[in-house]
Design an enzyme around this catalytic site. Sequence first.
Site, mmCIF file in Angstrom:
data_model
loop_
_atom_site.group_PDB
_atom_site.id
_atom_site.type_symbol
_atom_site.label_atom_id
_atom_site.label_comp_id
_atom_site.label_asym_id
_atom_site.label_seq_id
_atom_site.Cartn_x
_atom_site.Cartn_y
_atom_site.Cartn_z
ATOM 1 N N ASP A 3 49.960 107.724 -40.793
ATOM 2 C CA ASP A 3 49.195 106.534 -40.423
ATOM 3 C C ASP A 3 49.807 105.829 -39.219
ATOM 4 O O ASP A 3 50.919 106.155 -38.780
ATOM 5 C CB ASP A 3 49.095 105.569 -41.618
ATOM 6 C CG ASP A 3 50.407 105.423 -42.399
ATOM 7 O OD1 ASP A 3 51.471 105.826 -41.863
ATOM 8 O OD2 ASP A 3 50.374 104.909 -43.522
ATOM 9 N N ASN A 38 51.545 97.794 -53.879
ATOM 10 C CA ASN A 38 50.183 97.633 -54.422
ATOM 11 C C ASN A 38 49.557 98.983 -54.792
ATOM 12 O O ASN A 38 48.383 99.065 -55.100
ATOM 13 C CB ASN A 38 49.285 96.887 -53.430
ATOM 14 C CG ASN A 38 49.012 97.699 -52.165
ATOM 15 O OD1 ASN A 38 49.567 98.785 -51.975
ATOM 16 N ND2 ASN A 38 48.158 97.185 -51.294
ATOM 17 N N HIS A 63 49.356 101.681 -52.728
ATOM 18 C CA HIS A 63 48.764 102.487 -51.661
ATOM 19 C C HIS A 63 49.604 103.728 -51.358
ATOM 20 O O HIS A 63 50.816 103.754 -51.573
ATOM 21 C CB HIS A 63 48.490 101.656 -50.393
ATOM 22 C CG HIS A 63 49.684 101.215 -49.622
ATOM 23 N ND1 HIS A 63 49.722 100.026 -48.932
ATOM 24 C CD2 HIS A 63 50.899 101.796 -49.398
ATOM 25 C CE1 HIS A 63 50.882 99.907 -48.320
ATOM 26 N NE2 HIS A 63 51.619 100.969 -48.596
ATOM 27 N N GLU A 108 44.462 101.540 -49.236
ATOM 28 C CA GLU A 108 44.680 100.382 -50.092
ATOM 29 C C GLU A 108 43.870 100.525 -51.390
ATOM 30 O O GLU A 108 42.955 101.349 -51.462
ATOM 31 C CB GLU A 108 44.252 99.116 -49.344
ATOM 32 C CG GLU A 108 45.032 98.867 -48.041
ATOM 33 C CD GLU A 108 46.422 98.285 -48.251
ATOM 34 O OE1 GLU A 108 47.160 98.799 -49.144
ATOM 35 O OE2 GLU A 108 46.796 97.344 -47.537
HETATM 36 C C1 F6R Z 1 54.141 104.714 -44.393
HETATM 37 C C2 F6R Z 1 53.099 104.610 -45.405
HETATM 38 C C3 F6R Z 1 53.196 103.703 -46.582
HETATM 39 C C4 F6R Z 1 54.599 103.550 -47.176
HETATM 40 C C5 F6R Z 1 54.596 102.553 -48.324
HETATM 41 C C6 F6R Z 1 55.978 102.336 -48.897
HETATM 42 O O1 F6R Z 1 53.794 105.633 -43.390
HETATM 43 O O2 F6R Z 1 52.116 105.277 -45.264
HETATM 44 O O3 F6R Z 1 52.305 104.144 -47.585
HETATM 45 O O4 F6R Z 1 55.056 104.805 -47.616
HETATM 46 O O5 F6R Z 1 54.089 101.335 -47.878
HETATM 47 O O6 F6R Z 1 56.729 101.669 -47.939
HETATM 48 P P1 F6R Z 1 58.299 101.382 -48.129
HETATM 49 O O7 F6R Z 1 58.948 102.704 -48.061
HETATM 50 O O8 F6R Z 1 58.659 100.530 -46.938
HETATM 51 O O9 F6R Z 1 58.451 100.708 -49.435
#
Ligand code: F6R
Length: 259
Positions: free
Chosen positions: A67, A141, A143, A148
Amino acid sequence: MHIIIRETHKAMSLEAARAVASLIQRKPSAVIGLATGETPIALYEELIRLHREERLDFSRVTTFNLDEYLGLAALHPGSFHHYMKKRLFDHVNLGKDRIRMLSGRFAADEKDAISRHCEEYEQAIAAAGGIDLQILGIGANGHIGFNEPGSSLGSRTRLVALQKKTQQDNAVFFDDDPDKVPHHAVTMGIGTILEAKSLLVLALGQHKAEIVRKALEGPVTAMVPASALQLHRNAIIILDNEAASLLTRDTDQSLTPPI
Ligand code: F6R
């Protein structure tokens, strides 16, 4: 699902790096899906060490990132382009033409151009032979990528709006100011992610324990996008003790993971 639980963040990351390295050794032209965020930072550090000290060779590896935020220049310090360059790409021998990332150069109202870009990304993944191993984190959350809660479990690469909770969680990369976090992003869809041949999912910390339980033991629902992981036949989930603390299932640690 194969769940691996390790005492510490470091031990988890070594296990994840071992899985990535063994794939590259078995298949030097592997196609690897990459994630950003705090969770995989130590995994990338270990991959860099393996490259420097044990000659892990990335020269034929192709990567696709999950992403990117919309509306940020590639060099913006909060962009995933910047993150990847700093945390991995500048330190290993990946070929520049084998690094693929979604672009954040669009404005959110350039809908046609964004969907063309997303369609091209899907085609590039298919042309590379599909993703062999997709690295994933889980948002607080639920995702995965930037899918989301409420995202279709069959969704493809597309434009999405980010929830307030995600903007707050990701503020750490934007001077701790949630208002600086972009409102939109482009992301591989859940359907796209599920097509990867294997998934390597990482979660760490007590703040992830509740969502890890919902994702791995709750019903499969679009309201918890990470619950879609239950549908994948080759998903390895690596957790630290804290992230695993609310799981009730018996996680047999004696079996060797399939990757
Ligand atoms: C990052 C992504 C997100 C993260 C998720 C967890 O490219 O796609 O889904 O993997 O938000 O983020 P952290 O590791 O910062 O807790």
